[in-house]
Write a protein that holds these residues in place. Sequence first.
Motif, PDB file in Angstrom:
ATOM      1  N   UNK A 155      -3.823  22.138  -9.592  1.00  0.00           N
ATOM      2  CA  UNK A 155      -4.429  21.723  -8.333  1.00  0.00           C
ATOM      3  C   UNK A 155      -4.760  20.247  -8.423  1.00  0.00           C
ATOM      4  N   UNK A 156      -5.004  19.637  -7.283  1.00  0.00           N
ATOM      5  CA  UNK A 156      -5.242  18.199  -7.223  1.00  0.00           C
ATOM      6  C   UNK A 156      -6.514  17.935  -6.430  1.00  0.00           C
ATOM      7  N   UNK A 157      -7.310  17.012  -6.923  1.00  0.00           N
ATOM      8  CA  UNK A 157      -8.466  16.573  -6.154  1.00  0.00           C
ATOM      9  C   UNK A 157      -8.127  15.205  -5.582  1.00  0.00           C
ATOM     10  N   UNK A 158      -7.981  15.146  -4.263  1.00  0.00           N
ATOM     11  CA  UNK A 158      -7.601  13.891  -3.621  1.00  0.00           C
ATOM     12  C   UNK A 158      -8.817  13.289  -2.921  1.00  0.00           C
ATOM     13  N   UNK A 159      -8.962  11.996  -3.055  1.00  0.00           N
ATOM     14  CA  UNK A 159     -10.138  11.317  -2.490  1.00  0.00           C
ATOM     15  C   UNK A 159      -9.979  11.040  -1.003  1.00  0.00           C
ATOM     16  N   UNK A 160      -8.723  10.964  -0.528  1.00  0.00           N
ATOM     17  CA  UNK A 160      -8.477  10.561   0.856  1.00  0.00           C
ATOM     18  C   UNK A 160      -7.821  11.669   1.657  1.00  0.00           C
ATOM     19  N   UNK A 161      -8.080  11.618   2.968  1.00  0.00           N
ATOM     20  CA  UNK A 161      -7.391  12.494   3.891  1.00  0.00           C
ATOM     21  C   UNK A 161      -6.279  11.745   4.595  1.00  0.00           C
ATOM     22  N   UNK A 162      -5.943  12.182   5.797  1.00  0.00           N
ATOM     23  CA  UNK A 162      -4.815  11.611   6.520  1.00  0.00           C
ATOM     24  C   UNK A 162      -5.056  10.182   6.978  1.00  0.00           C
ATOM     25  N   UNK A 202      -2.142   2.316  -4.910  1.00  0.00           N
ATOM     26  CA  UNK A 202      -1.732   3.697  -4.652  1.00  0.00           C
ATOM     27  C   UNK A 202      -2.955   4.557  -4.347  1.00  0.00           C
ATOM     28  N   UNK A 203      -2.837   5.378  -3.312  1.00  0.00           N
ATOM     29  CA  UNK A 203      -3.862   6.370  -2.991  1.00  0.00           C
ATOM     30  C   UNK A 203      -3.216   7.735  -2.849  1.00  0.00           C
ATOM     31  N   UNK A 204      -3.813   8.739  -3.513  1.00  0.00           N
ATOM     32  CA  UNK A 204      -3.405  10.124  -3.316  1.00  0.00           C
ATOM     33  C   UNK A 204      -4.235  10.715  -2.192  1.00  0.00           C
ATOM     34  N   UNK A 205      -3.567  11.381  -1.267  1.00  0.00           N
ATOM     35  CA  UNK A 205      -4.276  11.922  -0.117  1.00  0.00           C
ATOM     36  C   UNK A 205      -3.744  13.305   0.213  1.00  0.00           C
ATOM     37  N   UNK A 206      -4.464  13.994   1.076  1.00  0.00           N
ATOM     38  CA  UNK A 206      -4.045  15.312   1.520  1.00  0.00           C
ATOM     39  C   UNK A 206      -4.342  15.474   2.996  1.00  0.00           C
ATOM     40  N   UNK A 261       0.831  -1.202   0.000  1.00  0.00           N
ATOM     41  CA  UNK A 261       0.000   0.000   0.000  1.00  0.00           C
ATOM     42  C   UNK A 261       0.867   1.254   0.000  1.00  0.00           C
ATOM     43  N   UNK A 262       0.615   2.119  -0.981  1.00  0.00           N
ATOM     44  CA  UNK A 262       1.399   3.342  -1.158  1.00  0.00           C
ATOM     45  C   UNK A 262       0.474   4.545  -1.056  1.00  0.00           C
ATOM     46  N   UNK A 263       0.781   5.443  -0.134  1.00  0.00           N
ATOM     47  CA  UNK A 263       0.059   6.706  -0.029  1.00  0.00           C
ATOM     48  C   UNK A 263       0.966   7.829  -0.510  1.00  0.00           C
ATOM     49  N   UNK A 264       0.438   8.699  -1.358  1.00  0.00           N
ATOM     50  CA  UNK A 264       1.165   9.872  -1.842  1.00  0.00           C
ATOM     51  C   UNK A 264       0.514  11.087  -1.195  1.00  0.00           C
ATOM     52  N   UNK A 265       1.228  11.718  -0.278  1.00  0.00           N
ATOM     53  CA  UNK A 265       0.678  12.826   0.509  1.00  0.00           C
ATOM     54  C   UNK A 265       0.889  14.141  -0.234  1.00  0.00           C
ATOM     55  N   UNK A 266      -0.193  14.709  -0.747  1.00  0.00           N
ATOM     56  CA  UNK A 266      -0.131  15.927  -1.552  1.00  0.00           C
ATOM     57  C   UNK A 266      -0.339  17.140  -0.633  1.00  0.00           C
TER      58      UNK A 266
END
Length: 318
Positions: free
Chosen positions: A56-63, A39-43, A8-13
């Motif tokens: 800009x980026x629309x991320x589906x996940x938070x922390x 992979x999940x993009x998160x903010x 599992x890879x999280x990319x923190x934007x």
Amino acid sequence: MSAARLRRVAVLVLEGAKPLDVGIPAQVFTTRASMPYEVRLCGAAPGLVTGGDGLSYHVADGLDALTWADIVFVPGYRFPDREDPPQAVLDALITAHDRGARLAAISTGAFALAATGLLDGKRATTHWHYTRALAAKYPLVKVDENVLFVDEGSMLTSAGAASGIDLCLHILRGDLGVAASNHAARRLVAAPYRSGGQAQYVPRSVPEPLGERFAATREWALHRLGEPLTLETLARQAAVSPRTFSRRFVDETGYTPMQWVMRARIDMARELLERSERSVEQIAADVGLGTGANLRLHFHRLLGTTPSEYRRTFAQGE
């Protein structure tokens, strides 16, 4: 590989995130048959994150994605020396690290890792433009401005965007073996291996035709690893003196010519161990190391393990 076994890879934007830095881990670790990652993009929170360079980026996940991830990437972001990320972000990074996740920064993402205190006493790097700022702001971090990436086990940092690819391929080699990382490098049209200790940039000009000639010489050598390859042989192929070849080769690769040849031979041996049933003795002959004892010696020196143990770890189907 089943979904239950995906890494599992999280990319923190973060605010001001650089688009190339965000895209590198998202693309390298994209889920496919040859790449068993999710992979999940998160903010800091789900929704829109204002990035750098007009994007800009629309991320589906938070922390919460950081509680899920095995690896957390922190891409570079604008003006890292001005203000730390929100405390909630730093706390989430610390919690992820404490439960065993690896944290990997690309470029100025190192500032976010340093702000957590987790880099205190450890080596780290960042983009050459910001190395002094990182050292000044976080004096307990051992900043190395002359490398492409640094692997401190659970904490990894890299220089600019291109070295982010080097770092990702380095992680792939450790996770899945050299065949998988070479496959990914070919897909990305990237160099399959650059030394983490290679300088971030060459401070003096290198004539482009010479650089191209050396690239052709390396390619020539890769197809002849089973043959005797000396400094004189390589220099003759490049049509320069051995002294010039050796000096410029270090500038380009971070290795002396003979160090590079040895690593290329070990990489070829790794791929044969992963993908074939040839004996260690046969593989030693195939890659130009002569005997199984010689292969075992250099294999252990460079990788800290034996060919047999490596094969048990990375052989296909296991």
